[in-house]
Design a protein around this motif. Sequence first.
Motif, PDB file in Angstrom:
ATOM      1  N   PHE A 120      74.381 -65.347  14.907  1.00 39.23           N
ATOM      2  CA  PHE A 120      74.252 -65.624  16.343  1.00 39.23           C
ATOM      3  C   PHE A 120      74.417 -67.147  16.488  1.00 39.23           C
ATOM      4  O   PHE A 120      73.472 -67.899  16.344  1.00 39.23           O
ATOM      5  CB  PHE A 120      72.890 -65.122  16.824  1.00 39.23           C
ATOM      6  CG  PHE A 120      72.475 -65.607  18.179  1.00 39.23           C
ATOM      7  CD1 PHE A 120      73.396 -65.913  19.170  1.00 39.23           C
ATOM      8  CD2 PHE A 120      71.123 -65.744  18.468  1.00 39.23           C
ATOM      9  CE1 PHE A 120      72.979 -66.361  20.425  1.00 39.23           C
ATOM     10  CE2 PHE A 120      70.698 -66.176  19.712  1.00 39.23           C
ATOM     11  CZ  PHE A 120      71.627 -66.501  20.688  1.00 39.23           C
ATOM     12  N   ILE A 121      75.658 -67.567  16.794  1.00 42.17           N
ATOM     13  CA  ILE A 121      76.018 -68.976  16.601  1.00 42.17           C
ATOM     14  C   ILE A 121      75.532 -69.855  17.747  1.00 42.17           C
ATOM     15  O   ILE A 121      74.997 -70.950  17.520  1.00 42.17           O
ATOM     16  CB  ILE A 121      77.554 -69.122  16.443  1.00 42.17           C
ATOM     17  CG1 ILE A 121      78.061 -68.148  15.366  1.00 42.17           C
ATOM     18  CG2 ILE A 121      77.915 -70.548  16.065  1.00 42.17           C
ATOM     19  CD1 ILE A 121      79.577 -68.059  15.297  1.00 42.17           C
ATOM     20  N   GLY A 122      75.749 -69.419  18.988  1.00 40.90           N
ATOM     21  CA  GLY A 122      75.401 -70.308  20.099  1.00 40.90           C
ATOM     22  C   GLY A 122      75.148 -69.554  21.378  1.00 40.90           C
ATOM     23  O   GLY A 122      75.425 -68.346  21.480  1.00 40.90           O
ATOM     24  N   PHE A 123      74.609 -70.271  22.375  1.00 35.55           N
ATOM     25  CA  PHE A 123      74.328 -69.662  23.687  1.00 35.55           C
ATOM     26  C   PHE A 123      74.312 -70.745  24.752  1.00 35.55           C
ATOM     27  O   PHE A 123      74.118 -71.925  24.459  1.00 35.55           O
ATOM     28  CB  PHE A 123      72.983 -68.919  23.668  1.00 35.55           C
ATOM     29  CG  PHE A 123      71.782 -69.836  23.549  1.00 35.55           C
ATOM     30  CD1 PHE A 123      71.413 -70.360  22.327  1.00 35.55           C
ATOM     31  CD2 PHE A 123      71.039 -70.187  24.672  1.00 35.55           C
ATOM     32  CE1 PHE A 123      70.317 -71.213  22.221  1.00 35.55           C
ATOM     33  CE2 PHE A 123      69.945 -71.043  24.581  1.00 35.55           C
ATOM     34  CZ  PHE A 123      69.583 -71.556  23.344  1.00 35.55           C
ATOM     35  N   VAL A 124      74.516 -70.326  26.004  1.00 34.29           N
ATOM     36  CA  VAL A 124      74.411 -71.250  27.135  1.00 34.29           C
ATOM     37  C   VAL A 124      74.088 -70.451  28.384  1.00 34.29           C
ATOM     38  O   VAL A 124      74.510 -69.294  28.517  1.00 34.29           O
ATOM     39  CB  VAL A 124      75.723 -72.064  27.312  1.00 34.29           C
ATOM     40  CG1 VAL A 124      76.875 -71.195  27.814  1.00 34.29           C
ATOM     41  CG2 VAL A 124      75.522 -73.255  28.252  1.00 34.29           C
ATOM     42  N   PHE A 125      73.339 -71.078  29.296  1.00 34.91           N
ATOM     43  CA  PHE A 125      73.001 -70.431  30.563  1.00 34.91           C
ATOM     44  C   PHE A 125      73.993 -70.837  31.641  1.00 34.91           C
ATOM     45  O   PHE A 125      74.430 -71.992  31.708  1.00 34.91           O
ATOM     46  CB  PHE A 125      71.586 -70.832  31.005  1.00 34.91           C
ATOM     47  CG  PHE A 125      70.520 -70.297  30.103  1.00 34.91           C
ATOM     48  CD1 PHE A 125      70.059 -68.999  30.267  1.00 34.91           C
ATOM     49  CD2 PHE A 125      70.002 -71.069  29.068  1.00 34.91           C
ATOM     50  CE1 PHE A 125      69.078 -68.487  29.426  1.00 34.91           C
ATOM     51  CE2 PHE A 125      69.027 -70.563  28.223  1.00 34.91           C
ATOM     52  CZ  PHE A 125      68.569 -69.272  28.401  1.00 34.91           C
ATOM     53  N   HIS A 126      74.333 -69.885  32.498  1.00 39.11           N
ATOM     54  CA  HIS A 126      75.158 -70.190  33.674  1.00 39.11           C
ATOM     55  C   HIS A 126      74.383 -71.147  34.583  1.00 39.11           C
ATOM     56  O   HIS A 126      73.156 -71.061  34.675  1.00 39.11           O
ATOM     57  CB  HIS A 126      75.466 -68.878  34.415  1.00 39.11           C
ATOM     58  CG  HIS A 126      76.482 -69.011  35.501  1.00 39.11           C
ATOM     59  ND1 HIS A 126      76.174 -69.515  36.749  1.00 39.11           N
ATOM     60  CD2 HIS A 126      77.808 -68.721  35.530  1.00 39.11           C
ATOM     61  CE1 HIS A 126      77.269 -69.525  37.498  1.00 39.11           C
ATOM     62  NE2 HIS A 126      78.278 -69.048  36.773  1.00 39.11           N
ATOM     63  N   PRO A 127      75.086 -72.093  35.269  1.00 41.85           N
ATOM     64  CA  PRO A 127      74.357 -73.022  36.147  1.00 41.85           C
ATOM     65  C   PRO A 127      73.547 -72.315  37.234  1.00 41.85           C
ATOM     66  O   PRO A 127      72.588 -72.886  37.754  1.00 41.85           O
ATOM     67  CB  PRO A 127      75.459 -73.908  36.745  1.00 41.85           C
ATOM     68  CG  PRO A 127      76.771 -73.285  36.367  1.00 41.85           C
ATOM     69  CD  PRO A 127      76.513 -72.424  35.174  1.00 41.85           C
ATOM     70  N   TYR A 136      75.460 -66.675  28.189  1.00 39.23           N
ATOM     71  CA  TYR A 136      76.594 -66.369  27.307  1.00 39.23           C
ATOM     72  C   TYR A 136      76.200 -66.645  25.861  1.00 39.23           C
ATOM     73  O   TYR A 136      75.510 -67.631  25.588  1.00 39.23           O
ATOM     74  CB  TYR A 136      77.815 -67.221  27.715  1.00 39.23           C
ATOM     75  CG  TYR A 136      78.209 -66.911  29.145  1.00 39.23           C
ATOM     76  CD1 TYR A 136      79.128 -65.907  29.428  1.00 39.23           C
ATOM     77  CD2 TYR A 136      77.568 -67.541  30.216  1.00 39.23           C
ATOM     78  CE1 TYR A 136      79.426 -65.559  30.736  1.00 39.23           C
ATOM     79  CE2 TYR A 136      77.862 -67.201  31.529  1.00 39.23           C
ATOM     80  CZ  TYR A 136      78.795 -66.209  31.787  1.00 39.23           C
ATOM     81  OH  TYR A 136      79.067 -65.851  33.082  1.00 39.23           O
ATOM     82  N   THR A 137      76.636 -65.776  24.978  1.00 40.79           N
ATOM     83  CA  THR A 137      76.369 -65.989  23.555  1.00 40.79           C
ATOM     84  C   THR A 137      77.669 -65.912  22.761  1.00 40.79           C
ATOM     85  O   THR A 137      78.661 -65.329  23.223  1.00 40.79           O
ATOM     86  CB  THR A 137      75.405 -64.915  22.997  1.00 40.79           C
ATOM     87  OG1 THR A 137      76.004 -63.617  23.159  1.00 40.79           O
ATOM     88  CG2 THR A 137      74.051 -64.959  23.691  1.00 40.79           C
ATOM     89  N   VAL A 138      77.646 -66.521  21.581  1.00 43.85           N
ATOM     90  CA  VAL A 138      78.741 -66.385  20.618  1.00 43.85           C
ATOM     91  C   VAL A 138      78.150 -65.857  19.317  1.00 43.85           C
ATOM     92  O   VAL A 138      77.103 -66.349  18.873  1.00 43.85           O
ATOM     93  CB  VAL A 138      79.412 -67.747  20.296  1.00 43.85           C
ATOM     94  CG1 VAL A 138      80.728 -67.520  19.558  1.00 43.85           C
ATOM     95  CG2 VAL A 138      79.619 -68.564  21.538  1.00 43.85           C
ATOM     96  N   HIS A 139      78.776 -64.852  18.748  1.00 47.11           N
ATOM     97  CA  HIS A 139      78.311 -64.379  17.446  1.00 47.11           C
ATOM     98  C   HIS A 139      79.501 -63.952  16.595  1.00 47.11           C
ATOM     99  O   HIS A 139      80.643 -63.912  17.079  1.00 47.11           O
ATOM    100  CB  HIS A 139      77.296 -63.238  17.616  1.00 47.11           C
ATOM    101  CG  HIS A 139      77.911 -61.921  17.978  1.00 47.11           C
ATOM    102  ND1 HIS A 139      78.091 -61.511  19.287  1.00 47.11           N
ATOM    103  CD2 HIS A 139      78.402 -60.908  17.202  1.00 47.11           C
ATOM    104  CE1 HIS A 139      78.649 -60.305  19.304  1.00 47.11           C
ATOM    105  NE2 HIS A 139      78.857 -59.914  18.050  1.00 47.11           N
ATOM    106  N   ALA A 140      79.235 -63.639  15.337  1.00 46.24           N
ATOM    107  CA  ALA A 140      80.294 -63.211  14.424  1.00 46.24           C
ATOM    108  C   ALA A 140      79.901 -61.922  13.719  1.00 46.24           C
ATOM    109  O   ALA A 140      78.728 -61.703  13.421  1.00 46.24           O
ATOM    110  CB  ALA A 140      80.565 -64.301  13.393  1.00 46.24           C
ATOM    111  N   GLU A 141      80.899 -61.080  13.501  1.00 43.13           N
ATOM    112  CA  GLU A 141      80.712 -59.800  12.801  1.00 43.13           C
ATOM    113  C   GLU A 141      81.727 -59.699  11.660  1.00 43.13           C
ATOM    114  O   GLU A 141      82.745 -60.394  11.675  1.00 43.13           O
ATOM    115  CB  GLU A 141      80.952 -58.624  13.778  1.00 43.13           C
ATOM    116  CG  GLU A 141      80.065 -58.650  15.005  1.00 43.13           C
ATOM    117  CD  GLU A 141      80.449 -57.577  16.027  1.00 43.13           C
ATOM    118  OE1 GLU A 141      81.311 -56.725  15.734  1.00 43.13           O
ATOM    119  OE2 GLU A 141      79.885 -57.621  17.133  1.00 43.13           O
ATOM    120  N   ASN A 142      81.460 -58.799  10.735  1.00 38.65           N
ATOM    121  CA  ASN A 142      82.454 -58.538   9.697  1.00 38.65           C
ATOM    122  C   ASN A 142      83.636 -57.781  10.294  1.00 38.65           C
ATOM    123  O   ASN A 142      83.476 -57.022  11.257  1.00 38.65           O
ATOM    124  CB  ASN A 142      81.832 -57.734   8.555  1.00 38.65           C
ATOM    125  CG  ASN A 142      80.840 -58.572   7.772  1.00 38.65           C
ATOM    126  OD1 ASN A 142      81.117 -59.732   7.473  1.00 38.65           O
ATOM    127  ND2 ASN A 142      79.697 -58.012   7.467  1.00 38.65           N
TER     128      ASN A 142
END
Length: 504
Positions: A120-127, A136-142
């Motif tokens: 679970f690499i990163g996240f940010v809130f909408h203004p 919003y989140t960024v993640h990685a899967e196999n």
Amino acid sequence: MQNRIWLGVITLLAVRAAVAADVPITSNPIPEPIVKRGIAVEVKDLARLPDTRALRPAEQDVSPDAWARVSFVRDLPDGRRFANDSRGLLYLIDSNNQPQLYLDVGALFPLSVKRLESGFIGFVFHPEFATNGLFYTVHAENGPGNPKTLDFIPVGYGLKDVTYHNVITEWRATNPAANSFEGTRRELLRTAHVVLNLTHPIGAVEFNPTAKPGDPDYGLLYTSGSDFGFSNGGGANASNPAQTQRLDSIITAILRIDPRSPSVTHGRKGLGDYTIPMANKFAAQGGPHTLGEIYAYGFRNAHRLSWDTDGTMFVSDIGMNQIEEINIVRNGENYGWMSREGYFANGRFRGGALNELYPLPPEILDGRVKDGFTYPVVVYDHDEGRAVTDGFPYHGRIAALQGKFVFGDIYTGRVFVSDLAAMKKADDGIPQTVAPVEEIQLYVRDAGGKRVDVSFHDLIAKAMGKPAPRADLHIGQSRDGELFLTSRQDGMIRMLVPDSGDGN
Ligand SMILES: [Ca+2]
Ligand SMILES: [Ca+2]
């Protein structure tokens, strides 16, 4: 006769330049060292994320001995503070600095956590999170066996080549004021890695915090600029310059998207379920083979973005074997990778090796002749550090940092500053002009109030009871402009603070 002499001088200069240009530089390209020049700043522990060392099998964890892998700390306008552990957890840090679980991202996705930028690499809130509940989140899967449909596979590759998925998700909290998540989610973009390791995925998602309702930039989501491992990601598909310097691919590009679905906006659809902002120069001017979501390109691993109060946008771009960069980013520009590394040519793009640099021709270096690339405003090399952290323009309460850009080195944990004014002045179209860098001396106050100088490594070693293999330093910014120092080794969130002692 006179002409002949002149010809001889010109020929001699040309030969000398040619010889110098053909000898690759493989160490210490920037001879001047970075030193401390008197800036000292106190650092204090603020909060520590829960110990998640046993959460995942050791062979699936990039650093199983790390307490918690905190990578982002973010404040909401209402004062709530959030932090993520890339092993899969999003925490709310309460007013007593105690973390409580807000959302278990890892429970919902089969995360890949084997690399530095993974899980679970990163996240940010909408203004407008307070009213619309969006984040919003960024993640990685196999990749192999993954049933999800990809929106993007690097040009020339197919499903059989896919090693990992890199995903941006939009979440909608039913009650934005609640202290644990309930709501729905929608996938915005799912992209493929085809190199051996999950190297340099999209890691950051950001909104320009200086954009106001009605501005063209308001509500647009930026991503990091990432090469998806096409430099040193391992395996047969890495070390591939042909995947860079192209506009029909998101490789090396910072994307700027309107996260709303085209089914809502009736605008142009991007690769994923989002709308292309026509304010992107490549959307407005590009041809049919140009991706309109590209905001700027030519980055190797521009993993963190920030904005000054005047709207100037910065990225930290991690270099290959030689040069770390801070760049000022503008719509539609090309920042050079893999053709350029700092104000040098990278050897790989010329058919050589990734660790080689070549000097630029003098007329390009001094700006007399333009080569179409935008160059960094701050650089340092690999005998000073190894990978540049996030950096932030500072206008907070610490007098010594006023008007500075504060950044550091992920690996060594050294904390650096440059003058913001000097950085903006170096954004002059002349590759060889860059802003000077100096190192900050960190210190703590002991129980008796005495100042004790420390390194970031010392702080981690104390928290963990043993030296850490690497600092894993990241920097974040609070809503009032103060700075967090975090480590993916000890899970601690620290802050730079105004001196709490008597000044001695
Ligand atoms: Ca050096
Ligand atoms: Ca310059």
